[in-house]
Design a protein around this motif. Structure first.
Motif, PDB file in Angstrom:
ATOM      1  N   ALA A 206      -6.141   0.880  -1.126  1.00 31.23           N
ATOM      2  CA  ALA A 206      -7.048   0.024  -0.208  1.00 31.23           C
ATOM      3  C   ALA A 206      -7.649  -0.959  -0.627  1.00 31.23           C
ATOM      4  CB  ALA A 206      -8.063   1.275   0.201  1.00 31.23           C
TER       5      ALA A 206
ATOM      6  N   SER B 211       0.764  -1.206   0.074  1.00 34.43           N
ATOM      7  CA  SER B 211       0.277  -0.012  -0.035  1.00 34.43           C
ATOM      8  C   SER B 211       0.840   1.111   0.127  1.00 34.43           C
ATOM      9  CB  SER B 211      -0.817  -0.047   1.175  1.00 34.43           C
ATOM     10  OG  SER B 211      -0.116   0.329   2.406  1.00 34.43           O
TER      11      SER B 211
ATOM     12  N   VAL C 229     -11.017   3.965  -2.434  1.00 31.60           N
ATOM     13  CA  VAL C 229     -10.761   2.720  -2.542  1.00 31.60           C
ATOM     14  C   VAL C 229     -10.605   2.183  -4.043  1.00 31.60           C
ATOM     15  CG1 VAL C 229     -11.713   0.397  -2.065  1.00 31.60           C
ATOM     16  CG2 VAL C 229     -11.749   2.464  -0.261  1.00 31.60           C
TER      17      VAL C 229
ATOM     18  N   GLN D 292       1.950   2.543   2.726  1.00 32.59           N
ATOM     19  CA  GLN D 292       1.767   2.953   4.203  1.00 32.59           C
ATOM     20  C   GLN D 292       2.750   2.196   5.117  1.00 32.59           C
ATOM     21  OE1 GLN D 292      -0.346   5.452   4.947  1.00 32.59           O
ATOM     22  NE2 GLN D 292      -1.434   5.837   2.916  1.00 32.59           N
TER      23      GLN D 292
ATOM     24  N   SER E  63      -7.810  -5.048  -1.109  1.00 29.76           N
ATOM     25  CA  SER E  63      -6.920  -5.978  -0.590  1.00 29.76           C
ATOM     26  C   SER E  63      -5.768  -6.604  -1.220  1.00 29.76           C
ATOM     27  CB  SER E  63      -7.849  -7.063   0.263  1.00 29.76           C
ATOM     28  OG  SER E  63      -8.913  -6.588   0.982  1.00 29.76           O
TER      29      SER E  63
ATOM     30  N   CYS F 224      -3.918  -1.267   8.047  1.00 29.47           N
ATOM     31  CA  CYS F 224      -2.981  -0.827   7.273  1.00 29.47           C
ATOM     32  C   CYS F 224      -1.536  -1.039   7.838  1.00 29.47           C
ATOM     33  CB  CYS F 224      -3.441   0.794   7.315  1.00 29.47           C
ATOM     34  SG  CYS F 224      -4.736   1.256   6.227  1.00 29.47           S
TER      35      CYS F 224
ATOM     36  N   ILE G 160     -11.835  -4.992   0.478  1.00 29.52           N
ATOM     37  CA  ILE G 160     -11.003  -3.760   0.626  1.00 29.52           C
ATOM     38  C   ILE G 160     -10.301  -3.647   2.157  1.00 29.52           C
ATOM     39  CG2 ILE G 160     -12.740  -2.633  -0.773  1.00 29.52           C
ATOM     40  CD1 ILE G 160     -13.644  -1.210   1.879  1.00 29.52           C
ATOM     41  N   ARG G 161      -9.354  -2.772   2.290  1.00 29.00           N
ATOM     42  CA  ARG G 161      -8.697  -2.643   3.424  1.00 29.00           C
ATOM     43  C   ARG G 161      -9.184  -1.593   4.207  1.00 29.00           C
ATOM     44  NH1 ARG G 161      -2.952  -2.973   0.420  1.00 29.00           N
ATOM     45  NH2 ARG G 161      -2.408  -4.968   0.712  1.00 29.00           N
ATOM     46  N   LEU G 162      -9.710  -1.555   5.444  1.00 31.96           N
ATOM     47  CA  LEU G 162     -10.088  -0.484   6.459  1.00 31.96           C
ATOM     48  C   LEU G 162      -8.945  -0.491   7.483  1.00 31.96           C
ATOM     49  CD1 LEU G 162     -13.865  -1.434   6.293  1.00 31.96           C
ATOM     50  CD2 LEU G 162     -12.762   0.267   4.872  1.00 31.96           C
ATOM     51  N   ALA G 163      -8.555   0.858   7.966  1.00 30.46           N
ATOM     52  CA  ALA G 163      -7.475   1.100   8.780  1.00 30.46           C
ATOM     53  C   ALA G 163      -8.217   0.917  10.279  1.00 30.46           C
ATOM     54  CB  ALA G 163      -6.992   2.392   8.740  1.00 30.46           C
TER      55      ALA G 163
ATOM     56  N   ASN H  26      -9.556   6.004   6.169  1.00 29.38           N
ATOM     57  CA  ASN H  26      -8.375   5.406   5.889  1.00 29.38           C
ATOM     58  C   ASN H  26      -7.170   6.741   5.638  1.00 29.38           C
ATOM     59  OD1 ASN H  26      -9.193   2.859   5.900  1.00 29.38           O
ATOM     60  ND2 ASN H  26      -8.831   2.395   3.626  1.00 29.38           N
TER      61      ASN H  26
END
Lengths: 109, 138
Positions: free
Chosen positions: A69, A33, B85, A35, A71, B136, B103-106, B80
């Motif tokens: 964001a 990412s 996204v 980050q 995956s 994250c 998806i990725r969520l912080a 995020n």
């Protein structure tokens, strides 16, 4: 190039004309990412798939912009109309300029 | 008024937390929405967003959007570090304006989906997702 990038796509083998089918795609990719930090506190540079497209006989089905964001091993599921026999072309665009493609034939009866 | 060292420290910390965290995130979300809609008004009919109420692992949260007739759907994660996204653009052969991804969520936050309709209007749906482990990776 990210290692071991393998696209996987599930498309039905046949369909009737005009039928709406569900397509599932997954490509193994770390989707770094940008980050995260490594053990020494240095930022790991971003390296993701930033765009995914699906075309059928040259016509666009879906064009997805992917951000960090999404995956690891990005998965996309969507639906398509098949008017005639032909082939789906799936294309993934990597940050480092690599392009991965996969083709699936479908027979319309 | 006397400033002890302890008081000053607390004040500094409080200000830092209050200003930096929320403002930055929300400013980014607004900017992303404005870039997508061009400042147009956003309705709420005709779009559904399916996301789990509780996601144990923020690294892969399944999300589904469906907006019949839409040209494009953008997904945002308001909490995020970078809210964008992804954006789904539907072509002429799309079977429906439906898409599903992970998806990725912080952390616990609102997930927002905005669809652009062919007539130039916009509709929006949002849902809060509670995240147990953030995605994250610090």
């Amino acid at each position: 190039m990210a290692d071991n990038v393998t696209p996987r796509v599930r498309v039905p083998r046949d369909a009737t004309a005009g039928e709406t089918i569900t397509i599932k795609t997954l490509i193994s990719h770390p989707m770094e990412s940008g980050q995260r930090k490594d053990g020494d506190g240095n930022t790991i540079p971003r390296s993701i798939i930033n765009r995914f497209t699906c075309e059928f006989n040259g016509e666009m089905v879906i064009d997805v912009t992917l951000e960090p964001a999404i995956s690891t091993n990005p998965f996309v599921e969507f639906e398509a109309v098949v008017p005639e026999s032909g082939s789906f072309v799936f294309t993934w665009y990597d940050d480092d300029g690599d392009v991965y493609t996969e083709t699936k034939e479908i027979a319309v009866s | 008024m006397n400033f002890t060292r302890r008081n000053t420290l607390w004040m500094a910390m409080g200000t830092a937390i209050a200003t930096v965290l929320p403002f930055k995130a929300f400013a980014d979300v607004d900017a992303d929405i404005a870039a997508f809609t061009g400042g147009a008004e956003i309705g709420s009919e005709g779009i559904t967003l399916v996301a789990p109420e509780i996601a144990e692992n923020g690294n892969t949260v399944p999300v589904e959007v469906n907006a019949p007739g839409a040209e494009a759907i953008m997904i945002l994660a308001a909490g995020n570090p970078t809210p964008a996204v992804g954006t789904f653009n539907f072509g002429p052969l799309a079977g429906s304006q439906f898409a599903s991804t992970r998806i990725r969520l912080a952390g616990t936050q609102d997930v927002v989906a905005i669809a652009r309709m062919p007539d130039g209007s916009f509709v929006q749906a949002s849902q809060e997702v509670k995240v147990t482990i953030g995605g994250c990776g610090g």
